[in-house]
Each structure stands twice: as C-alpha cells, then as structure tokens.
Scaffold this active site. Structure first.
Site, PDB file in Angstrom:
ATOM      1  CB  ALA A 190      29.609   3.248   8.213  1.00  0.00           C
ATOM      2  CG  ASP A 191      35.000   4.245  10.324  1.00  0.00           C
ATOM      3  OD1 ASP A 191      34.854   3.252  10.014  1.00  0.00           O
ATOM      4  OD2 ASP A 191      35.763   4.861  11.346  1.00  0.00           O
ATOM      5  CB  SER A 192      36.613   0.913   7.164  1.00  0.00           C
ATOM      6  OG  SER A 192      37.560   1.213   8.288  1.00  0.00           O
TER       7      SER A 192
END
Ligand code: UDP
Ligand code: MG
Length: 430
Positions: A190-192
């Site tokens: 989800a960070d990417s």
C-alpha cells in the site's frame, strides 16, 4: 518559519518494539512535531507500553476498535493513515510503523531539506532493514540506499523512509477520491501504491544517510502472508489450538481429528487473521473432497459440497491420484445421507473431481467448482497439496472454463504496476 511535522504511527500488537519506537521519537533533536498513534485494537501489553508516553502533549493516541472478522477487509494501516490524515496539523508528514526506529536526527535533517529547497515536495532517506528471529536476534541486515531522484519510487522506498509536504494531499484526493488505497490486495504494497500517487505530482529527493531502521519479525505480515492468496482455497483444512477445521463454501466447519491424522490429509497453519474472516458453522461429519467407501472398496465416492459423486471404477480413483491411504471407510447409513451428484471418470467422458491439480503446458491448474484456476507454485506448496498434477490433453483442458488464478496476495497487487518502470532488484514488501 519553524515547520511542524506530523508523524503517523500505525500500531498493532508489537509489545516488544513499541517502546523503542516511541523512545526514538522522544529522542528526536527536532522538537516541533506531533505524533498520532493509530492503534488497531492491540493487546493490553502493547497499550501499557504506550501509556507513559501520553503525558507528552505532542503525542495523541487514537484507539480503534476493529471486529476480528473485519480486519482483513481493508489494508488496516492504510485505513488508519487515511483517518489520521484528516486530523493532522503539521505542514510536513511522515509515516512510521511499530517495528521501525527513527534515527535521532531524522526529522531535523529532512526538515532542513524542505526549509532550504522550496521546490522539493518529497524527501526520502536510506534505510537499514534488519531481519530478526523470534528471540529478536538479528539474522541478516542490509541497507536500502537513497542515492537518486526518483520519478517512480514504488518498490524502492519504504513506508518509513519518506517525508512529504502536506500540500500534495488535496491534489491526490482530487485525483483519486482518497489518499492511501486500502484495498486488501495491496496489503504488502500500500505504501508503493501511495508513492505512485505522490509521484504524479512530485519526485522523491534522496538524502543518502541511514535515518531509519526497520525490523522484520516472524510476526510481521511480510512473513505471515507470503504465499497466501486473499481467500483460503475451498476445502483447506486448518489447525487451530488443537482443533481442526475445513473451509467449505466460505465458512469454517469443525471436523474430527480422525479425518486429518490417521490418513494423509495435511492440516496447514494460517495466520489467525486469515481464518478470522470466516464465520464458524456446524461440524461436518465427513469433510469435503474426501474419497469414501462403504463396501470395502467395491465402490468409491468423492464428497464434494456435501454431496457424493461416484467413481465409475477403481481405475478412476487411481487415475486422479488418490492413494489407498487417503480412502476412508464409512458406514452405509453415513453414505446414504449424501445426495448423489454425478459421476467421476477419466473417459469416455472426462469428468474429473474438484480440488485436484492438473498440468496444462507449463502451468499447474486447480480444478475448483468445475473451472480450471491457474495456481502459483508457491501456493501449491503453502497449501500442502500432496499429489502430482495430472497431465491434461487439449480436449480435456478446453472442456472447462478458466477461473481466476490463485496467486499470492502480493502478486495480485503487483499485476497492477508496470514493473518495467521500477528497479526491482531491491524489491520490497510494505
Ligand atoms: N497493522 C495494523 N493492523 C493490523 C496489522 C498490521 O494496523 O491488523 C500495522 C502494523 O502495526 C504496522 C503495519 O500495519 O504498522 C505493517 O504491519 P507489519 O509490520 O506486521 O507488516 P510488514 O512489516 O511485514 O509489512
Ligand atoms: Mg513491519
């Protein structure tokens, strides 16, 4: 102008770490920050470790209640971050997980870059990644370097290694209708996905110094969920606290130990989070996907969806790779309880049993509900299928439709990216 930094820390059951994480915040040489602790219903131990830090007025605890069955419906950390982003008061934002320590100069050094470079909107730094065993002893470590301006930062930069200006948030919201994408397939990345959104508006500037250290523990999602697809495969037997359950029709049914131990059916262990989303239902007298006989091996039946399918001959039992020790004897009365539903045979009409592995060209397929679903070798291993895939002829493969491939969750998310844009040598999860 002294810029205020909002740090968003997501926390869930890391009593061994959270104290050190909070200490790393307290030791920051830069003091104009606020810390939003987004706790996701952690155990008492973790909350007790957090409590003493709440005396500092810069630190705020948001204690969330989440029903266990709901935990996997979204990427929890992304959901919590989205909520935090509506209450922050700083002009600069950064993210922290409960297994990562900021270096004491981390905020100061990043703020300095923003102060002296008004055109820079995002900064990232190098990170030390440390793998530890269950006793928290280091097993390996490496440095993820920050050495170039990144137009495509996904998969190169970790959750805890960036800081960005708040002014990017409304731009993202306007374009995507939300900040972080919390769809469950993004659990590992989800960070990417968020970096991709940030990159629509700005590049990531490097600060080539290790300013945070992240730990990978045996309990982290990274480990627990590797090779797990989002849904457990129908028919999977799982063991939990000495009890056995089978996933049947999207529900969790208790089954007797005798179906697992005496014969060759392997129970697998899955992260409790994976099992929690399934509602518990009544016990199955005979589990699905079991070969049974009630007349000492004259006729054989396969239990599917709590109905019985008769094998046309003993050769068909062998053809589909069922071994003698997987065949169970049950009573006639038990057998009578199951409604008949079709035959199983290799020929003249190819009518295979469900939940068997088949091989077509280079790939392995699992027949599920009469569709061939390509299954990733990692998943085959994780779910302990113990028979060899049965080779298919072209006429057999085309008899059934192709279903959704069964692949690890992280791969599902990766399919959405144009991977040629990223340097994947240092590919990372979350
Ligand atoms: N997390 C959460 N709720 C959960 C599971 C995890 O808020 O149900 C948070 C956790 O506190 C951490 C982040 O999600 O801040 C990533 O989790 P973890 O460190 O276990 O995963 P990994 O480092 O392997 O990606
Ligand atoms: Mg982690």
């Amino acid at each position: 102008m002294i810029m205020k930094v909002s740090v968003i820390l997501t926390s869930y059951n890391k009593p061994d770490f959270i104290d050190r994480v909070l200490k790393s915040m307290m030791e920051q040489t830069y003091s104009n920050w606020e810390l939003l602790i987004m706790d996701d219903s952690s155990d008492e131990d973790t909350i007790q470790k957090i409590q003493p830090y709440l005396d500092d007025e810069r630190i705020h605890l948001y204690a969330h209640k989440v029903h266990p069955a709901k935990r996997l419906l979204t990427v929890r950390y992304a959901t919590l971050i989205n909520e935090a982003l509506t209450s922050i008061t700083g002009e600069l934002i950064c993210y922290l997980t409960d297994d990562t320590l900021y270096h004491q100069d981390r905020l100061q050094k990043m703020v300095d870059v923003f102060q002296s470079n008004p055109h820079i909107d995002i900064v990232y730094s190098s990170q030390r990644v440390v793998h530890v065993d269950k006793h928290l002893v280091e097993t390996m470590s490496f440095v993820r370097e920050a050495n170039q301006i990144l137009e495509h930062a996904s998969f190169q930069v970790d959750h805890c290694s960036i800081m960005h200006r708040r002014r990017l948030l409304p731009l993202i919201y306007e374009k995507y209708g939300q900040y972080w994408d919390d769809e469950p397939k993004h659990w590992h990345h989800a960070d990417s996905v968020f970096w991709m959104r940030l990159n629509d508006f700005a590049a990531f500037y490097p600060l080539n110094e290790v300013l945070d250290m992240t730990y990978k523990t045996p309990h982290s999602f990274h480990h627990l969920f590797s090779s797990m697809p989002y849904d457990l495969i129908d028919g999977t037997v799982i063991e939990k606290d000495g009890e056995y359950y089978q996933i049947a029709g999207g529900k969790l049914h208790e089954i007797e130990k005798c179906w697992v131990n005496e014969k060759n059916r392997r129970a697998i262990r899955v992260p409790s989070l994976c099992a929690m989303k399934y509602e518990k239902k009544d016990r199955l007298e005979v589990p699905n996907y079991t070969v049974v006989t009630a007349d000492h091996g004259n006729t054989f039946f396969y239990i599917e969806d709590q109905k019985k399918r008769r094998f046309v001959s003993k050769r068909d039992v062998q053809y589909f790779q069922f071994r003698p020790k997987e065949i169970y004897t049950i009573s006639n009365e038990q057998l009578q309880m199951f409604e008949e539903s079709g035959l199983i045979q290799a020929s003249p009409v190819f009518s295979p049993p469900n939940r068997r592995l088949f091989k077509w060209k280079q790939d392995v397929y699992l027949l599920m509900h009469h569709t061939f679903c390509r299954i990733d070798p990692e998943v085959v291993k994780r779910f302990a299928f113990y028979h060899q895939p049965i080779k298919l002829y072209p006429s057999q493969f085309t008899l059934f439709q192709e279903g959704k491939p069964i692949i690890p969750l992280y791969m599902e998310s990766l399919q959405e990216f144009d991977m040629s844009l990223y340097n994947t040598s240092g590919r990372k999860h979350s």
